[in-house]
Motif scaffolding. Structure first.
Motif, PDB file in Angstrom:
ATOM      1  N   GLY A 174      27.136  35.150  64.839  1.00 31.44           N
ATOM      2  CA  GLY A 174      26.685  35.042  66.219  1.00 31.44           C
ATOM      3  C   GLY A 174      27.682  34.342  67.131  1.00 31.44           C
ATOM      4  O   GLY A 174      27.577  34.431  68.355  1.00 31.44           O
ATOM      5  N   ARG A 175      28.647  33.619  66.546  1.00 30.96           N
ATOM      6  CA  ARG A 175      29.665  32.975  67.368  1.00 30.96           C
ATOM      7  C   ARG A 175      30.537  34.021  68.062  1.00 30.96           C
ATOM      8  O   ARG A 175      31.163  33.752  69.084  1.00 30.96           O
ATOM      9  CB  ARG A 175      30.543  32.065  66.511  1.00 30.96           C
ATOM     10  CG  ARG A 175      29.854  30.759  66.111  1.00 30.96           C
ATOM     11  CD  ARG A 175      30.773  29.909  65.235  1.00 30.96           C
ATOM     12  NE  ARG A 175      30.377  28.507  65.269  1.00 30.96           N
ATOM     13  CZ  ARG A 175      31.031  27.535  64.660  1.00 30.96           C
ATOM     14  NH1 ARG A 175      32.117  27.807  63.965  1.00 30.96           N
ATOM     15  NH2 ARG A 175      30.611  26.289  64.732  1.00 30.96           N
ATOM     16  N   GLU A 176      30.578  35.204  67.456  1.00 30.09           N
ATOM     17  CA  GLU A 176      31.278  36.333  68.082  1.00 30.09           C
ATOM     18  C   GLU A 176      30.217  37.215  68.726  1.00 30.09           C
ATOM     19  O   GLU A 176      29.310  36.728  69.358  1.00 30.09           O
ATOM     20  CB  GLU A 176      32.079  37.084  67.011  1.00 30.09           C
ATOM     21  CG  GLU A 176      33.002  36.190  66.190  1.00 30.09           C
ATOM     22  CD  GLU A 176      34.056  35.486  67.038  1.00 30.09           C
ATOM     23  OE1 GLU A 176      34.431  36.037  68.098  1.00 30.09           O
ATOM     24  OE2 GLU A 176      34.487  34.384  66.650  1.00 30.09           O
ATOM     25  N   ASN A 177      30.290  38.491  68.546  1.00 32.12           N
ATOM     26  CA  ASN A 177      29.274  39.422  69.027  1.00 32.12           C
ATOM     27  C   ASN A 177      28.895  40.348  67.880  1.00 32.12           C
ATOM     28  O   ASN A 177      29.723  40.625  67.016  1.00 32.12           O
ATOM     29  CB  ASN A 177      29.809  40.247  70.214  1.00 32.12           C
ATOM     30  CG  ASN A 177      29.708  39.482  71.534  1.00 32.12           C
ATOM     31  OD1 ASN A 177      28.701  38.837  71.794  1.00 32.12           O
ATOM     32  ND2 ASN A 177      30.749  39.545  72.337  1.00 32.12           N
ATOM     33  N   PRO A 178      27.685  40.878  67.835  1.00 28.70           N
ATOM     34  CA  PRO A 178      26.599  40.660  68.799  1.00 28.70           C
ATOM     35  C   PRO A 178      25.815  39.382  68.505  1.00 28.70           C
ATOM     36  O   PRO A 178      26.007  38.746  67.484  1.00 28.70           O
ATOM     37  CB  PRO A 178      25.715  41.888  68.571  1.00 28.70           C
ATOM     38  CG  PRO A 178      25.873  42.175  67.109  1.00 28.70           C
ATOM     39  CD  PRO A 178      27.307  41.845  66.790  1.00 28.70           C
TER      40      PRO A 178
END
Length: 793
Positions: free
Chosen positions: A256-260
């Motif tokens: 979640g630190r990135e996407n999605p």
């Protein structure tokens, strides 16, 4: 509880002659009151055949003990196979063997998690070594007898159908396989050697029986442990689904630190460990330098946790870790790495004191964090404003572009680990029909009282030990004392009973306040928290008429905001309003009746309702004296005429009736007799009594039924004995007898070794108990009635 126990020799015979699966199936039905599916019976047969092959090694002593399906205290988890005996130094040892039918496994990047074929597909699950070790560690944590008597626990796993062990022995699992080695099909010789390394001699001291009936101290509650957990020490062991949820949540939070964005929904009933997992996640996320918060709509858990942390962290730091669910209306998108939402079923649509802020709390929480985790039990929605449902969370996650994962927790930690009690509560409150129509065979202390004063007295007694017992009630009385602390709220005139709701000065800390035992809590001050014992006063909003539960929201107090808007709903859609109110009222009492880890006692002012609960519980303890019946005796009790004296039967004595001279009391033909299990070699002079009090609680729990032997011979030094003396006035029952640890000082007189002094010592964690010392002049009147043999229940 152990489903099956025998010596190694007996076990080998049972398997050899194809009787083992039938014996276990019958034992499961007798002890657990459930039928066993064919697949489970077949798995027993297969796995135990492999253990039979291992145990045919003659170097493993025939007198070693075998236990199958041992229930870990305070959980619903079961250990597959245990072998007991003594090691080379003659230390008591129990080897825990986790048996698996797996043929293959796959490595994952998650700690202690593998993939294998389960329930019709490839699933993630605990590594068998971690599972075996966690069970071992949990037994040691819960069982004081294992710790104090230094019973060594040695865990391992046996995957007897697996041909290649590369995955389960992968180096990334080394930490777990080092603590609990894993053996596959071709490792039969290695497993045999492992067993022989720790079991050199047989089980001559009933090791498994001592483990099963040892002094059980429940795990620390979340509130008691939070301070050290936040210093990085995860005190709670995560079992089975808990470990899988924890690792999955951490994996999703990293993604979640990135996407999605990520949203994890975790379903779980009372006591499934939702809060344990939630706080573990908060600790680890903080250690990983994530911006994380623990969120709950109910203030009580947050305030309890903050109070426990006072002095260990700055208040500002504590406040930043724990937040209410209405505090995110203005938060920017993705401000947090992780929001952990406990009791998500209690979320509201609007926020603010007047319900005029924000749009929807579910939407705002998902929007505010890169990863959101919702722990939810839809059956604990207890107000008309509770909107927390799995469907609502899914819908908002989809709209906000967050990927949804759904998991479930089922391991029970509340209510003595009894799934049966929880199912019974649902059944008797008529929430849903279950197979648990009564409490027969369920290890949980449930009682019905006809007088609220007696209920309050028992709860106050329970609370003296650890400040973990409280009275709660349905919200059917106005909170008059909020404005006038001298006023009483709950009044039951026919019994002269008066009490106050929890005082405003305690606020959400009512559950742990030292002086709050005289007050009564409600759903809003106890939901999400645990007690050892809970007393529940049912209001007129829940009655039984001709066996049918009748709910009436109009009987709720006007102070209760949980049914606010009910009258308006009733005018708009009467049928729907009645159905929703019925759910709210039943869920409220379901929640209240499942706050106690050890017991629940209830009172209703309505006689028909009391009689209904009494009839469906069929609890024989409810009519007995509380001090004498803290534990049920799980063996058959018969009159003298029906017994076979000392051939499996021993007399049952009432110590309370022995306040005079115990020897005058012992008339076996006038007593009831107890039928003991076969492994007790009964003999004349043995008897069973109930030991009351906390003076021996490190060895004998308060109210435990114990087996004693009269005049067994030999030295009594260092042994636990039942003694009588005219100078004794036991603080627990006032009698001239007591149970204590016996120590004597001897000296030679005219060439004979005689007692000069005898000291009777408590073995307890409680204060207020002192040694009893008898010098030579008093010893003639000191009568040793019996020597302690074992705790029966």
């Amino acid at each position: 509880m152990i489903v099956y126990s025998a010596s190694k020799a007996e076990f080998v015979e049972h398997v050899k002659f194809n009787a083992i699966e039938k014996l276990i199936e019958e034992a499961v039905y007798k002890k657990l009151k459930r039928r066993t599916g064919k697949s489970e019976v077949q798995s027993w047969k297969n796995s135990l055949q492999y253990m039979f092959n291992i145990l045919t090694d003659e170097s493993i002593p025939a007198s070693a003990g075998v236990a199958v399906e041992y229930n870990i205290p305070l959980t619903s988890r079961r250990v597959d196979f245990i072998l007991t005996g003594k090691d080379r130094s003659r230390n008591d040892t129990a080897i825990i063997v986790e048996l698996k039918q797996w043929s293959t496994a796959q490595v994952t990047e998650k700690d202690a998690i593998v993939k294998t074929y389960l329930n019709g597909g490839i699933q993630e699950t605990n590594h068998p070594s971690y599972q075996a070790w966690s069970y071992s560690a949990l037994i040691e944590d819960y069982n004081e007898t294992v710790r104090d008597e230094h019973i060594g626990l040695r865990p391992c796993a046996y995957l007897h159908n697996m041909e290649c062990g590369a995955a389960v022995n992968d180096s990334r699992y080394a930490e777990h396989t080092d603590r609990a080695p894993v053996f596959i099909n071709s490792d039969a010789k290695k497993l045999s050697d492992f067993l022989k390394r720790y079991i050199k001699y047989g089980d001559t001291d009933d090791i498994m029986y001592r483990i099963e009936h040892g002094v059980i101290k429940p795990s620390k509650t979340l509130a008691d442990s939070l301070a050290s957990m936040l210093r990085g020490n995860r005190e709670f062991i995560l079992l089975d689904e808990q470990k899988l949820v924890y690792e999955t949540a951490l994996e999703l939070s990293e993604k979640g630190r990135e996407n999605p964005k990520q949203t994890l929904i975790v379903k779980g009933g009372p006591g499934t460990g939702k809060s344990v997992v939630a706080v573990n996640l908060l600790v680890e996320a903080t250690n990983r330098e994530m911006l994380a918060q623990f969120v709950s709509k109910n203030a009580a858990p947050r305030e309890v946790f903050k109070t426990r942390l006072t002095g260990t962290m700055r208040k500002t730091h504590i406040d930043n870790l724990f937040r209410g669910s209405g505090g995110y209306t203005e938060t920017e998108s993705n401000r947090f790495d992780l929001l952990i939402v406990d009791e998500a079923h209690r979320l509201n649509e609007k926020s603010g004191l007047y319900g005029n802020l924000g749009e929807n709390q579910i939407k705002e929480l998902i929007k505010s964090s890169k990863t959101s985790i919702f722990f939810i039990d839809e059956d604990q929605r207890v107000t008309l404003s509770d909107i927390g449902t799995i469907g609502e969370i899914r819908d908002f996650a989809r709209k906000l572009g967050s990927k949804v994962t759904v998991m479930e927790l089922s391991s029970q930690f509340r209510c003595n680990g009894s799934d049966g009690y929880l199912a019974w509560v649902d059944h008797v409150l008529q929430i849903r029909q279950t197979a648990n129509a009564n409490l027969e065979g369920i290890d949980y202390d449930f009682r019905v009282f006809d007088d609220p004063n007696q209920l309050r007295e028992v709860i106050e007694k329970k609370n003296r030990r650890a400040n973990k017992a409280r009275l709660v009630a349905g919200y059917c009385w106005d909170w008059n004392s909020k404005k006038n602390p001298e006023a009483y709220d709950i009044a039951i005139p026919e019994h002269g009973f008066k009490a106050r709701w929890n005082l405003d000065k305690h606020g959400s800390k009512w559950l742990i306040a030292e002086d709050s035992i005289s007050e009564i809590g409600c759903i809003h001050t106890c939901q999400g928290l645990e007690l050892e014992y809970v007393g529940v006063i049912l209001g007129d909003d829940f009655l039984i008429r001709d066996g049918v539960a009748v709910t009436n929201a109009s009987k709720r107090s006007r102070s209760d905001r949980s049914v606010r808007g009910y009258k308006k709903m009733l005018k708009e859609d009467r049928e729907s309003a009645l159905a929703i109110a019925d759910m709210i009222i039943k869920n409220t009492y379901r929640t209240l009746m499942t706050r106690g880890m050890k017991g629940c006692y209830i009172y209703s002012s309505d006689p028909e309702t009391r009689e209904y609960f009494r009839s469906v519980s069929r609890s024989w303890v409810e009519e007995k004296d509380d001090e004498m019946l803290l534990h049920a005796l799980p063996y058959d009790v018969v009159d003298y005429e029906a017994a076979r004296p000392y051939e499996g039967y021993v007399p049952l004595y009432d110590l309370q009736a022995a306040a005079g001279d115990f020897s005058e009391f012992q008339y076996p033909e006038e007593s009831q007799w107890v039928h003991l299990p076969e492994h007790f070699h009964t003999k004349k002079g043995q008897f069973v009594v109930q030991v009351v009090g906390e003076s021996m609680n490190k060895r004998i729990p308060n109210g435990a039924w114990c087996l004693f032997s009269d005049n067994p011979g030999g030295t009594r030094n260092g042994k636990i004995v039942l003694v009588q003396h005219r100078a004794i006035e036991d603080p627990d029952h006032g009698g001239s007898y007591t149970v204590k640890l016996y120590r004597s000082e001897k000296t030679f007189v005219d060439g004979d070794l005689v007692n000069q002094r005898v000291t009777l010592s408590p073995v307890t964690s409680s204060v207020g108990y002192a040694d009893l010392v008898f010098d030579a002049d008093d010893l003639d009147d000191l009568h040793v009635v019996g020597e302690f043999v074992a705790v029966l229940a």
